[in-house]
Design a protein around this motif. Structure first.
Motif, short mmCIF file in Angstrom:
data_model
loop_
_atom_site.label_atom_id
_atom_site.label_comp_id
_atom_site.label_asym_id
_atom_site.label_seq_id
_atom_site.Cartn_x
_atom_site.Cartn_y
_atom_site.Cartn_z
N GLY A 6 0.80 -1.22 0.00
CA GLY A 6 0.00 0.00 0.00
C GLY A 6 0.83 1.26 0.00
O GLY A 6 0.41 2.30 0.52
N GLY A 7 2.04 1.18 -0.57
CA GLY A 7 2.92 2.34 -0.63
C GLY A 7 3.79 2.54 0.59
O GLY A 7 4.63 3.44 0.61
N ASP A 8 3.62 1.70 1.62
CA ASP A 8 4.42 1.81 2.84
C ASP A 8 5.32 0.59 2.99
O ASP A 8 5.02 -0.49 2.48
N GLU A 9 6.42 0.77 3.71
CA GLU A 9 7.33 -0.34 3.96
C GLU A 9 6.76 -1.24 5.06
O GLU A 9 6.30 -0.77 6.10
N VAL A 10 6.80 -2.54 4.82
CA VAL A 10 6.45 -3.53 5.85
C VAL A 10 7.65 -4.46 6.01
O VAL A 10 8.25 -4.89 5.02
N PHE A 11 8.01 -4.74 7.26
CA PHE A 11 9.19 -5.54 7.55
C PHE A 11 8.78 -6.95 7.97
O PHE A 11 7.83 -7.13 8.74
N PHE A 12 9.49 -7.93 7.44
CA PHE A 12 9.27 -9.32 7.80
C PHE A 12 10.51 -9.84 8.52
O PHE A 12 11.58 -9.96 7.92
N ASP A 13 10.36 -10.08 9.83
CA ASP A 13 11.44 -10.68 10.60
C ASP A 13 11.33 -12.19 10.37
O ASP A 13 10.48 -12.86 10.95
N THR A 14 12.18 -12.70 9.50
CA THR A 14 11.98 -14.02 8.90
C THR A 14 12.96 -15.05 9.44
O THR A 14 14.17 -14.92 9.27
N ARG A 15 12.41 -16.06 10.08
CA ARG A 15 13.18 -17.19 10.59
C ARG A 15 12.88 -18.41 9.72
O ARG A 15 11.80 -18.52 9.16
N SER A 16 13.84 -19.34 9.65
CA SER A 16 13.66 -20.49 8.76
C SER A 16 14.11 -21.78 9.44
O SER A 16 14.88 -21.75 10.41
N VAL A 17 13.64 -22.88 8.92
CA VAL A 17 13.92 -24.19 9.51
C VAL A 17 15.43 -24.44 9.53
O VAL A 17 16.11 -24.30 8.51
N GLY A 18 15.95 -24.77 10.71
CA GLY A 18 17.36 -25.09 10.86
C GLY A 18 18.23 -23.92 11.26
O GLY A 18 19.46 -24.09 11.37
N ASP A 19 17.63 -22.75 11.53
CA ASP A 19 18.46 -21.58 11.85
C ASP A 19 18.72 -21.41 13.34
O ASP A 19 19.35 -20.45 13.77
N GLY A 20 18.23 -22.36 14.16
CA GLY A 20 18.48 -22.30 15.58
C GLY A 20 17.60 -21.35 16.35
O GLY A 20 17.75 -21.20 17.57
N TYR A 21 16.66 -20.70 15.67
CA TYR A 21 15.75 -19.80 16.39
C TYR A 21 14.87 -20.60 17.36
O TYR A 21 14.59 -20.17 18.47
N LEU A 22 14.43 -21.76 16.90
CA LEU A 22 13.77 -22.78 17.72
C LEU A 22 14.39 -24.11 17.33
O LEU A 22 15.10 -24.22 16.33
N ASP A 23 14.10 -25.15 18.10
CA ASP A 23 14.56 -26.48 17.74
C ASP A 23 14.10 -26.83 16.32
O ASP A 23 12.96 -26.56 15.94
N THR A 24 14.98 -27.42 15.53
CA THR A 24 14.68 -27.68 14.12
C THR A 24 13.44 -28.56 13.95
O THR A 24 12.57 -28.27 13.10
N GLU A 25 13.34 -29.64 14.71
CA GLU A 25 12.18 -30.51 14.58
C GLU A 25 10.91 -29.80 14.99
O GLU A 25 9.84 -30.00 14.41
N TRP A 26 11.00 -28.97 16.00
CA TRP A 26 9.83 -28.18 16.42
C TRP A 26 9.41 -27.23 15.29
O TRP A 26 8.22 -27.07 15.01
N GLN A 27 10.37 -26.60 14.64
CA GLN A 27 10.04 -25.72 13.52
C GLN A 27 9.29 -26.48 12.43
O GLN A 27 8.29 -25.99 11.88
N ARG A 28 9.77 -27.69 12.10
CA ARG A 28 9.09 -28.49 11.08
C ARG A 28 7.66 -28.82 11.50
O ARG A 28 6.72 -28.77 10.70
#
Length: 452
Positions: free
Chosen positions: A275-297
């Protein structure tokens, strides 16, 4: 060839109990071995593929259409015309690359109008194949055979195709858009007339709304919005950041037409225009250690839909991932999370007293420690150094395996390297050094016995 589901098509009627393709969810696509076919098949009632003849290969268009006709019904033939300004961006997004604006793909395959074929396979068979990136995955063997033959005709990589249904929906949605793709799949087939589409990939100029963006994500990406999704897909007022867990960070950003924020948290934050404004996505992915990998899956596999459009964690995943975020990844709990966590705890059936005191350190540690250990989850080290690790809170854990902090890991690595060094081996052969080591060890144990 008859459309599936008709009285004249008994082979397709046998698959009438399968999931309608209109209910496709990339996170829930599954395959099973079918002995009668001697191959794998998915649970959807239709198998859809796409094949692109880039402009550099269109001189062989007629021959390629003849190849396709042997195994597929053509649901649409579309001549797509991308703008010169967005050409490189379109190629990078379609191929799931980082949006650096440097892809030379158009020089390799041509930058003129290309032909898109939307295809249906009425006798799909999936087997393992290795793609050009080296990944081994279940692939529709019919489209793989046609693509190989078409590439032999055109030379090089002037042919692009999906390998499976997941790739079909991703690429077809980006090229055609959600509504146009739905029209194609609902239309009569076969189609011999070529239509013209003079548009870049959806979202190439940004997104007109979050509603449009999430409609595209529903067909293209395995993701969940981890928290603070209650007002989505409406407008974002004060906080213009959306916290996401996805299967593949680079591909997710390519679909969003999002570029990495710099400076910013390394590997986590991307921005796009809505809509003409910036939106930020704080993006985590499977295997990055943000949470346990199996839990992420598992979070991705169990995802649910908020407002029938936004992928979110199931209630229990929402509760425990939010509690983990609030207590492990933050120094203090946000006031807004206190009530939200209590409500979620009641929803999953926890006692009222536990829910009321959930953000207390003792209560939170006991519950979270028991949940993680009970599901064989760990507390990993995040790849992103900007993610906080509340060591004081984690000291209360008794059951869950905790990844060692970076300083301890580094110290251990240095010690192991030192032990393997030439100097260490020389000292190890010294009778004097070995004698001193054993005397110190004996003295230590004697002191320990006296103190115990």
């Amino acid at each position: 060839m008859n459309r599936p589901g008709t009285d004249l098509d008994p082979a397709q009627n046998e698959r009438a109990d399968r999931t309608p393709v209109a209910a496709y969810d990339p996170a829930r696509l599954t395959y099973r071995w079918t002995p009668e076919v001697g191959a794998f098949q998915h649970q959807l009632d239709r198998d859809l593929q796409l094949l692109v003849v880039w402009s550099g290969g269109r001189e062989h268009e007629r021959e390629i259409l003849d190849l396709v006709a042997a195994d597929f019904t053509v649901l649409a033939q579309v001549e797509v015309r991308w703008s010169a300004e967005k050409m490189v961006n379109n190629f990078e997004r379609l191929y799931g690359q980082t949006l650096w604006g440097t892809s030379p793909k158009h020089e390799e395959v041509g930058d003129g109008p290309f032909l898109l074929l939307v295809l249906e396979d009425h006798a799909p068979a999936y087997s393992y194949r290795q793609n050009v990136s080296g990944y081994v995955e279940l692939t529709n063997v019919n489209i793989a055979r046609v693509k190989r033959a078409a590439r032999d005709l055109t030379g090089g990589y002037r042919i692009h195709s999906s390998n499976n249904v997941r790739e079909f929906f991703r690429d077809a949605t980006l090229i055609l858009g959600v509504d146009r793709l739905a029209e194609v799949l609902a239309g009569e087939a076969p189609v011999e007339e070529v239509s013209v589409l003079a548009e870049d990939l959806v979202g190439s100029e940004g997104w007109d709304s979050l509603d449009t963006l999430f409609r595209v994500l529903r067909h293209t990406s395995e993701y969940v919005v981890l928290r603070n999704f209650e007002d989505l897909p409406g407008t974002l007022e004060d906080d213009r950041e959306i916290d996401v867990l996805c299967r593949d960070q680079t591909d997710f950003a390519a679909v969003l037409n999002a570029t990495e924020v710099y400076p910013g948290p390394e590997g986590a934050q991307f921005r796009t225009s809505v809509g003409g404004d910036e939106v930020f996505f704080d993006t985590r992915s499977v295997g990055d250690g943000y949470l346990d990998t199996e839990w992420q899956r598992e979070i991705l596999a169990r995802r649910e839909w908020h407002d029938a459009l936004v992928a979110v964690p199931r209630h229990d995943d929402h509760l425990f991932s939010l509690l983990y975020h609030a207590k492990v990844q933050k120094l203090a709990v946000k006031p807004a999370y206190v009530t939200r966590l209590a409500d979620l705890a009641l929803q999953v059936g926890l006692p009222e007293e536990t829910a009321r005191n959930l953000t207390d350190d003792e209560v939170a540690a006991s519950l979270l420690d028991g949940y993680l250990a009970g599901h064989d989850f760990t507390v990993p080290l995040p790849a992103d150094p900007a993610v906080h690790r509340n060591a004081a809170f984690l000291e209360r854990f008794r059951l869950t395996a905790l990844a060692d902090p970076p300083l301890k890991v580094a110290t251990a690595e240095i010690w192991q390297s030192a032990k393997r060094s030439r100097a260490a081996r020389t000292l190890g052969r010294s009778r004097v050094v070995r004698g001193a080591y054993h005397r110190l060890r004996s003295a230590f144990h004697a002191l320990k016995d006296r103190l115990s």
